[in-house]
Design a protein around this motif. Structure first.
Motif, PDB file in Angstrom:
ATOM      1  N   TYR A 196       0.826  -1.206   0.000  1.00 48.97           N
ATOM      2  CA  TYR A 196       0.000   0.000   0.000  1.00 48.97           C
ATOM      3  C   TYR A 196       0.865   1.262   0.000  1.00 48.97           C
ATOM      4  CZ  TYR A 196      -3.520  -3.425   1.202  1.00 48.97           C
ATOM      5  OH  TYR A 196      -4.334  -4.537   1.182  1.00 48.97           O
TER       6      TYR A 196
ATOM      7  N   ASP B 163      -1.382   4.516   0.768  1.00 47.55           N
ATOM      8  CA  ASP B 163      -2.781   4.501   0.344  1.00 47.55           C
ATOM      9  C   ASP B 163      -3.596   3.974   1.525  1.00 47.55           C
ATOM     10  OD1 ASP B 163      -5.252   4.211  -0.788  1.00 47.55           O
ATOM     11  OD2 ASP B 163      -4.558   3.179  -2.598  1.00 47.55           O
ATOM     12  N   PHE B 164      -3.872   4.863   2.480  1.00 44.09           N
ATOM     13  CA  PHE B 164      -4.561   4.435   3.694  1.00 44.09           C
ATOM     14  C   PHE B 164      -6.014   4.041   3.435  1.00 44.09           C
ATOM     15  CE2 PHE B 164      -1.122   6.898   5.823  1.00 44.09           C
ATOM     16  CZ  PHE B 164      -0.649   5.873   6.637  1.00 44.09           C
ATOM     17  N   ARG B 165      -6.611   4.583   2.396  1.00 43.30           N
ATOM     18  CA  ARG B 165      -7.981   4.198   2.071  1.00 43.30           C
ATOM     19  C   ARG B 165      -8.033   2.727   1.677  1.00 43.30           C
ATOM     20  NH1 ARG B 165     -11.995   7.072  -2.409  1.00 43.30           N
ATOM     21  NH2 ARG B 165     -13.744   5.592  -2.155  1.00 43.30           N
ATOM     22  N   ALA B 166      -7.129   2.308   0.809  1.00 42.42           N
ATOM     23  CA  ALA B 166      -7.090   0.905   0.400  1.00 42.42           C
ATOM     24  C   ALA B 166      -6.731   0.003   1.580  1.00 42.42           C
ATOM     25  CB  ALA B 166      -6.092   0.717  -0.737  1.00 42.42           C
TER      26      ALA B 166
ATOM     27  N   SER C 284      -7.362   0.611   4.729  1.00 42.21           N
ATOM     28  CA  SER C 284      -8.532   0.557   5.606  1.00 42.21           C
ATOM     29  C   SER C 284      -9.568  -0.426   5.076  1.00 42.21           C
ATOM     30  CB  SER C 284      -9.140   1.952   5.733  1.00 42.21           C
ATOM     31  OG  SER C 284     -10.294   1.929   6.545  1.00 42.21           O
ATOM     32  N   GLU C 285      -9.751  -0.456   3.761  1.00 38.98           N
ATOM     33  CA  GLU C 285     -10.697  -1.394   3.159  1.00 38.98           C
ATOM     34  C   GLU C 285     -10.230  -2.831   3.366  1.00 38.98           C
ATOM     35  OE1 GLU C 285     -10.933  -0.167  -0.883  1.00 38.98           O
ATOM     36  OE2 GLU C 285     -12.258   1.542  -0.474  1.00 38.98           O
ATOM     37  N   TYR C 286      -8.914  -3.045   3.226  1.00 43.00           N
ATOM     38  CA  TYR C 286      -8.374  -4.389   3.462  1.00 43.00           C
ATOM     39  C   TYR C 286      -8.563  -4.808   4.918  1.00 43.00           C
ATOM     40  CZ  TYR C 286      -5.028  -8.068   4.457  1.00 43.00           C
ATOM     41  OH  TYR C 286      -4.447  -9.233   4.897  1.00 43.00           O
TER      42      TYR C 286
END
Length: 301
Positions: free
Chosen positions: A107, A284-287, A289-291
């Motif tokens: 990420y 990419d903290f959004r990705a 967080s989704e993981y």
């Protein structure tokens, strides 16, 4: 115990007990990633969800920065997660059988600029120098009597231990640190043992008691001193609500050396924070967080 340390800043450098984490038979997920890449946040999210589901959770605090989490173990699920980066490098004993990897570098949006690379290299060198000076001060603390234990009357403890009945089989004590020398000073986690009977004693009695309770089959946590891991600091018997605690009386010179060590650890933390500031814009903290959300849903479904 809910909280403990598995690493310690000692008179001889960093000392790790991560090799025995988690207990035998549990599955270990090893997190890999640099400063500020979200390892502690992922661990906290897992621990928080498990507690919301009513599960017991063991949380491993970072000895360098106790506000950061380095590990989580959920006994009911026989699963654990731990930061496996330096200085406590971890690897699964048998990949896919006893553990696996969670690579947070996936990420990380690279490359760094040349200026960022140079800054990170300089900061890494400064961080290591701070720890070198801290360990030198801790060695000085130990040499000046920082690990000197006070004499205690152990008659009551020996009577209590002698009355513990034998159980069916030997049960090895789990080893962890109950205290740490950190950027926030010398910390102890014994507040979580408020429901235990606290018995002040000596390191010698703690060693003897640890052998006795293991032979008689009792669950126990044996806690070395963070200054000198060769010296036992505490023995905890959770089922019996007993907490054997060595009382140390450092000299004035030793206390001064300890304060110097803490000062260097504070500087190391400040430098580490600056390294995190370089890494974070590239994550990419959004990705991530989704993981993490997907991982947690699968785990508790």
């Amino acid at each position: 115990m809910e909280f403990y340390f598995l690493g310690a800043n000692t008179k001889a450098g960093f000392a790790s007990l991560y090799g025995a984490f988690p207990p035998e038979g549990a599955y270990l997920h090893v997190l890999k990633g640099g400063p500020g890449t979200g390892k502690s946040s992922m661990l906290r999210a897992i621990a928080k969800t498990a507690k919301e589901r009513g599960l017991a959770v063991e949380q491993v605090l970072c000895s360098g920065d106790p506000d950061s989490l380095d590990g989580v173990y959920i006994p009911a699920l026989r699963q654990a997660w731990a930061d496996g980066t330096a200085p406590h490098v971890l690897e699964p004993k048998l990949l896919g059988v006893t553990g696996d990897y969670i690579d947070l570098s996936g990420y990380l949006l690279l490359p760094f600029s040349e200026a960022e690379k140079q800054e990170l290299l300089i900061l890494q060198g400064q961080n290591r120098e701070c720890y070198r000076r801290a360990y030198k001060a801790l060695a000085d603390c130990a040499a000046k009597g920082g690990g000197k234990a006070a004499a205690q009357d152990d008659a009551e403890i020996r009577t209590i231990l002698d009355r513990l009945p034998e159980r069916c089989e030997r049960k090895p004590a789990r080893r962890c640190y109950l205290s740490a020398v950190s950027c926030k000073g010398a910390l102890s986690l014994d507040d979580q043992l408020a429901d235990c009977v606290t018995l002040p004693t000596s390191p010698e009695v703690i060693s003897q008691a640890a052998g006795l309770v293991q032979e008689r089959g009792y669950e126990a946590f044996l806690c070395p001193s963070p200054l000198d891991p060769e010296i036992p600091e505490a023995l905890i018997l959770p089922e019996e609500k007993l907490y054997l605690k060595a009382i140390f009386q450092p000299s004035a010179d030793a206390s001064n050396a300890l304060r110097e060590a803490v000062s260097h650890l504070k500087q190391a933390k400040q430098i580490h924070d600056r390294m995190e500031l370089v890494y974070r814009p590239h994550m990419d903290f959004r990705a991530l967080s989704e993981y993490t959300g997907s991982l947690i849903r699968k785990l508790f479904s």
